[in-house]
Design a protein around this motif. Structure first.
Motif, mmCIF file in Angstrom:
data_model
loop_
_atom_site.group_PDB
_atom_site.id
_atom_site.type_symbol
_atom_site.label_atom_id
_atom_site.label_comp_id
_atom_site.label_asym_id
_atom_site.label_seq_id
_atom_site.Cartn_x
_atom_site.Cartn_y
_atom_site.Cartn_z
ATOM 1 N N ILE A 1 0.847 -1.201 0.000
ATOM 2 C CA ILE A 1 0.000 0.000 0.000
ATOM 3 C C ILE A 1 0.886 1.256 0.000
ATOM 4 O O ILE A 1 0.637 2.224 -0.729
ATOM 5 C CB ILE A 1 -0.935 0.014 1.238
ATOM 6 C CG1 ILE A 1 -1.977 -1.108 1.117
ATOM 7 C CG2 ILE A 1 -1.635 1.364 1.385
ATOM 8 C CD1 ILE A 1 -2.844 -1.284 2.345
ATOM 9 N N SER A 2 1.942 1.201 0.798
ATOM 10 C CA SER A 2 2.848 2.348 0.884
ATOM 11 C C SER A 2 3.542 2.611 -0.443
ATOM 12 O O SER A 2 3.714 3.766 -0.843
ATOM 13 C CB SER A 2 3.900 2.114 1.972
ATOM 14 O OG SER A 2 3.257 1.847 3.201
ATOM 15 N N PRO B 1 -8.418 5.391 -4.536
ATOM 16 C CA PRO B 1 -8.011 4.519 -5.649
ATOM 17 C C PRO B 1 -6.697 3.803 -5.387
ATOM 18 O O PRO B 1 -6.536 2.649 -5.805
ATOM 19 C CB PRO B 1 -7.878 5.469 -6.843
ATOM 20 C CG PRO B 1 -8.131 6.826 -6.349
ATOM 21 C CD PRO B 1 -8.671 6.770 -4.963
ATOM 22 N N ALA B 2 -5.774 4.444 -4.678
ATOM 23 C CA ALA B 2 -4.499 3.787 -4.374
ATOM 24 C C ALA B 2 -4.738 2.533 -3.541
ATOM 25 O O ALA B 2 -4.140 1.474 -3.787
ATOM 26 C CB ALA B 2 -3.571 4.744 -3.628
ATOM 27 N N ALA B 3 -5.657 2.645 -2.578
ATOM 28 C CA ALA B 3 -5.967 1.487 -1.733
ATOM 29 C C ALA B 3 -6.595 0.366 -2.562
ATOM 30 O O ALA B 3 -6.260 -0.809 -2.399
ATOM 31 C CB ALA B 3 -6.918 1.905 -0.611
ATOM 32 N N ILE B 4 -7.505 0.749 -3.472
ATOM 33 C CA ILE B 4 -8.147 -0.265 -4.321
ATOM 34 C C ILE B 4 -7.108 -0.978 -5.183
ATOM 35 O O ILE B 4 -7.102 -2.205 -5.298
ATOM 36 C CB ILE B 4 -9.235 0.382 -5.218
ATOM 37 C CG1 ILE B 4 -10.418 0.806 -4.361
ATOM 38 C CG2 ILE B 4 -9.685 -0.594 -6.301
ATOM 39 C CD1 ILE B 4 -11.503 1.529 -5.137
ATOM 40 N N LYS C 1 -11.037 -7.692 6.072
ATOM 41 C CA LYS C 1 -10.268 -7.348 7.271
ATOM 42 C C LYS C 1 -9.015 -6.551 6.928
ATOM 43 O O LYS C 1 -8.704 -5.547 7.556
ATOM 44 C CB LYS C 1 -9.896 -8.629 8.032
ATOM 45 C CG LYS C 1 -11.106 -9.360 8.590
ATOM 46 C CD LYS C 1 -10.718 -10.595 9.382
ATOM 47 C CE LYS C 1 -10.156 -11.673 8.488
ATOM 48 N NZ LYS C 1 -9.635 -12.809 9.269
ATOM 49 N N ASP C 2 -8.311 -7.018 5.883
ATOM 50 C CA ASP C 2 -7.059 -6.356 5.507
ATOM 51 C C ASP C 2 -7.277 -4.932 5.004
ATOM 52 O O ASP C 2 -6.365 -4.107 5.037
ATOM 53 C CB ASP C 2 -6.327 -7.161 4.427
ATOM 54 C CG ASP C 2 -5.681 -8.408 5.011
ATOM 55 O OD1 ASP C 2 -5.715 -8.543 6.255
ATOM 56 O OD2 ASP C 2 -5.164 -9.226 4.240
ATOM 57 N N SER C 3 -8.494 -4.654 4.530
ATOM 58 C CA SER C 3 -8.739 -3.308 4.000
ATOM 59 C C SER C 3 -8.577 -2.249 5.094
ATOM 60 O O SER C 3 -8.429 -1.068 4.807
ATOM 61 C CB SER C 3 -10.135 -3.232 3.383
ATOM 62 O OG SER C 3 -11.110 -3.283 4.401
ATOM 63 N N ILE D 1 -3.178 5.316 4.986
ATOM 64 C CA ILE D 1 -2.976 6.347 3.959
ATOM 65 C C ILE D 1 -4.166 7.302 3.925
ATOM 66 O O ILE D 1 -4.335 8.069 2.981
ATOM 67 C CB ILE D 1 -2.709 5.738 2.554
ATOM 68 C CG1 ILE D 1 -3.859 4.831 2.120
ATOM 69 C CG2 ILE D 1 -1.385 5.010 2.520
ATOM 70 C CD1 ILE D 1 -3.765 4.404 0.650
ATOM 71 N N GLY D 2 -5.001 7.209 4.967
ATOM 72 C CA GLY D 2 -6.040 8.224 5.116
ATOM 73 C C GLY D 2 -7.365 7.934 4.434
ATOM 74 O O GLY D 2 -8.190 8.826 4.279
#
Lengths: 243, 216
Positions: free
Chosen positions: B70-71, B88-91, B157-159, B165-166
């Motif tokens: 994610i980072s 979108p970055a998280a997705i 859960k992992d989401s 990242i806010g």
């Protein structure tokens, strides 16, 4: 009699194991060939080479004048002309009998669904299973499954039919119904290569019996010649064991 | 008592986060499914230029922490000129990650289908792709449904890691409430319950679909 299939000096090995060692065979239009021989002798492998489910290393397979090998530009089209029936039926369990039959005609031959359904009905009638059109494979007996599998292969209007031990996974009382369908097919003029040990069937419909052992054709002849008067020791031994 | 009422007072705010968690997870699973199916098939390909990258992909994404992934997507890519908003970055990160796990599930699913099915289809003249599409994948999908359900739950859960990242999903919103109320135990416990309700519902849903498909 025009030639449908010509196999010359076919060699095939799996790693170090040599399965076919220079096999030769010619099959003419409308002939029914029965292949017999000990297990592990290369019978199935030979059938599977014909429609290129197996690659081979040396020799030639010529079907309707075209060489079948891995360089052939359209193996899929060749395969539509060669029907195959397997020992374990290999019906598609997630599809009904009708769907099993019409899938390839619709997706490969691009005929309309309506036309395919009409054809499927006619084909199921031929194998005596029209009432099972909406059944799923799991609800059919072994004999019924194999008859559906034959109908499925015939839907593509093949020029040649290959049968790989079509009755050896069946309970004895179900063998007859499958052989009946195959006899009808042979008598209707279909060109067929059948790996089987059903000698009664061979006697009745085979034009020639081929005895294959250790990857070569040891002996071939009419059913009478092979069954009453085998020339080779190996053939005699084998026949003694199965008759 | 105050500890409990704080959860209820902030429930609408938290549930908005739960909705975001669900959306985030659903989009990621969708990406993961498409990616996983392709890469899973790639893993079984005899062609080296397909097989090797597929294997590398799976091994790398399974072998590195999701938090790091994610980072990389959110903080790292901008340095290469690719700037993504947090959501979108998280997705993308979650989707890429689940793609690797789903690829392994799909691979096992394809391998669970007897070889005779493939051969029968090819002997009828179907191409490799038609065989995959009409014969192998539909049967494989039925077999791997429980495993896919598991993956969906894991991803839900992992989401929560997207909070770093806010992304204002459930976890992040919980932290907002805590900074206002200082009720660490009840809020975190409340969040845990909401996560559990979501995963439990998914697991029931998957089981329901499984039963429906077993009949068909």
């Amino acid at each position: 009699m025009s030639k449908i299939l010509e196999v010359k000096n076919l060699h095939k090995s799996f790693g170090n194991l040599r399965v076919l060692n220079g096999l030769n065979l010619e099959v003419g239009q409308g002939e029914t060939i029965v292949i017999i021989g000990p297990s592990g002798g290369g019978k199935s492998t030979f059938l599977r080479c014909i429609n290129h489910l197996e690659e081979y290393q040396k020799g030639e397979i010529i079907f309707l004048g075209e060489k079948i090998d891995k360089h052939h530009s359209n193996l899929n089209e060749i395969r539509t002309k060669i029907g195959m029936v397997f020992q374990h039926f290999n019906l598609f369990p997630h599809m009904s009998v009708l769907e099993n039959l019409i899938l390839a005609p619709v997706k490969v031959k691009k005929i309309s669904k309506e036309e395919a359904i009409e054809k499927a009905k006619a084909m199921l009638k031929k194998v005596g299973l029209l009432e099972k059109i909406d059944a799923y494979p799991d609800n059919l007996s072994g004999g019924q499954k194999q008859r559906v599998a034959i109908a499925r292969a015939l839907m593509m209007e093949p020029v040649l039919m290959l049968f790989d031990e079509p009755t050896s996974a069946l309970d004895p009382e179900l063998v007859g119904e499958v052989l009946e369908v195959m006899k009808d097919l042979a008598k209707s003029g279909m060109t067929m290569i059948v790996v089987t040990h059903e000698m009664g069937f061979a006697k009745e419909v085979a034009d020639r019996i081929i005895f294959i052992d250790k990857g070569v054709v040891v002996e071939e002849g009419t059913p009478d010649e092979i069954m009453k008067n085998p020339k080779h020791e190996r053939t005699r031994n084998f026949l003694r064991h199965i008759l | 008592m105050e500890a409990i009422s704080v959860v209820f007072e902030n429930l609408p705010f938290l549930l908005m986060g739960a909705l975001d968690t669900l959306k985030l997870t659903s989009f990621s699973v969708l990406i993961g499914l498409v990616l996983g199916t392709l890469i899973g098939m790639g893993r079984l390909s005899k062609i080296k230029v397909i097989n090797v990258p597929s294997t590398v992909y799976v091994e790398f994404l399974r072998g590195t922490p999701l938090l790091v992934q994610i980072s990389i997507v959110y903080f790292g890519l901008p340095q290469l000129g690719i700037q993504l908003q947090a959501y979108p970055a998280a997705i993308v990160a979650l989707g890429l990650n689940s793609g690797a796990y789903i690829a392994e599930i799909v691979r096992a699913g394809i391998q669970s289908i007897p070889k005779g099915q493939y051969e029968a289809a090819r002997s009828l003249g179907l191409t490799h792709w038609q065989t995959m599409r009409y014969i192998i994948l539909p049967q494989a999908f039925k077999n791997i449904l429980p495993a896919l359900g598991n993956e969906f739950i894991t991803l839900t859960k992992d989401s929560s890691l997207a909070s770093v990242i806010g992304v204002t999903e459930l976890m992040r919103r919980g932290q907002f409430v805590i900074t206002r109320t200082f009720q660490t135990f009840s809020i975190y416990f409340g969040i845990a319950l909401i996560y559990f309700l979501m995963t439990f519902t998914i697991s029931r849903l998957v089981r329901y679909v499984e039963k429906r498909m077993a009949v068909a």
